[in-house]
Design an enzyme around this catalytic site. Sequence first.
Site, mmCIF file in Angstrom:
data_model
loop_
_atom_site.group_PDB
_atom_site.id
_atom_site.type_symbol
_atom_site.label_atom_id
_atom_site.label_comp_id
_atom_site.label_asym_id
_atom_site.label_seq_id
_atom_site.Cartn_x
_atom_site.Cartn_y
_atom_site.Cartn_z
ATOM 1 N N VAL A 77 0.819 -1.211 0.000
ATOM 2 C CA VAL A 77 0.000 0.000 0.000
ATOM 3 C C VAL A 77 0.858 1.269 0.000
ATOM 4 O O VAL A 77 0.387 2.355 -0.345
ATOM 5 C CB VAL A 77 -0.961 -0.035 1.207
ATOM 6 N N SER A 157 -10.141 3.965 13.616
ATOM 7 C CA SER A 157 -10.165 3.188 14.843
ATOM 8 C C SER A 157 -10.819 4.045 15.908
ATOM 9 O O SER A 157 -10.911 5.274 15.775
ATOM 10 C CB SER A 157 -8.726 2.847 15.268
ATOM 11 N N TYR A 170 0.195 4.875 16.308
ATOM 12 C CA TYR A 170 -1.078 4.349 15.798
ATOM 13 C C TYR A 170 -2.186 5.390 15.951
ATOM 14 O O TYR A 170 -2.958 5.646 15.023
ATOM 15 C CB TYR A 170 -1.423 3.076 16.568
#
Length: 269
Positions: A77, A157, A170
């Site tokens: 990706v 998320s 993250y």
Amino acid sequence: MAGRLEGKVALISGAARGQGRSHAVRLAQEGADIIAFDICRQLDTVPYPMAAPEDLERTVKLVEDLDCRIMAREADVRDSAAVQTLVDEGVREFGRLDVVCANAGIGGVAENAWSLTDEEWEEMIAVDLTGAWKTVKAAVPAMIQAGNGGSIVITSSAAGLKGMTGAAHYVAAKHGLVGLMRTLANELAPHFIRVNTVHPTGVNTPMIVNDFMAQAISSADGAINLQNALPVEMVEPVDVSNAIVWLASEEARYVTGVSLPVDAGLLQR
């Protein structure tokens, strides 16, 4: 009865297993043909086993068993040229592109933000944030040219809507996806292409259910908060897939710019 996505074509990144595989199967159940890709190899900073080529082959079989077409390739990706080649090949084969699931992502934990290595930070941002942008960048021109509108769903998320100790890289990447989504929702609205994010709590996938993550969460003394309000430890991949099906369908034809939690109430804690 025809599915909600009959005649549509969906691009899915990170499709070899976990949420990506579930999205491919669930969208195929609704009639969509699938363009799927995954890196299918280990990355240096990822502390748990990643998907392998045979995982992507399993996704292909599950979609084909539903009598839907699928084109699947191994692609990183982070590699703009590889993603663009894949999208171009898929559009030539299937004739259109209607749905994008920018799903590919990696996870990781650290003691705190300042203990992260440069490599851990940069690889996380490259996969989870820049990779989503590169996926959308490759797909949007074909969607605009076709003139059929469409739906882009970016997997963020619960950590894209709140801070979480022990995962600064993250959390930063997943927050960045919300800004990308909100900008794209405005830029693509004139083309009737809708853009939204989904925000899962912990999902029962190999990214969460592995020895490393189990040890990290158990040793964090509650610092890593994955406590849902509803009495479930995790949600299932299909729970996120169902939200994506809805966002991709005509039932959500006027829903754009939305951050949709699929979090069992985690964000209310």
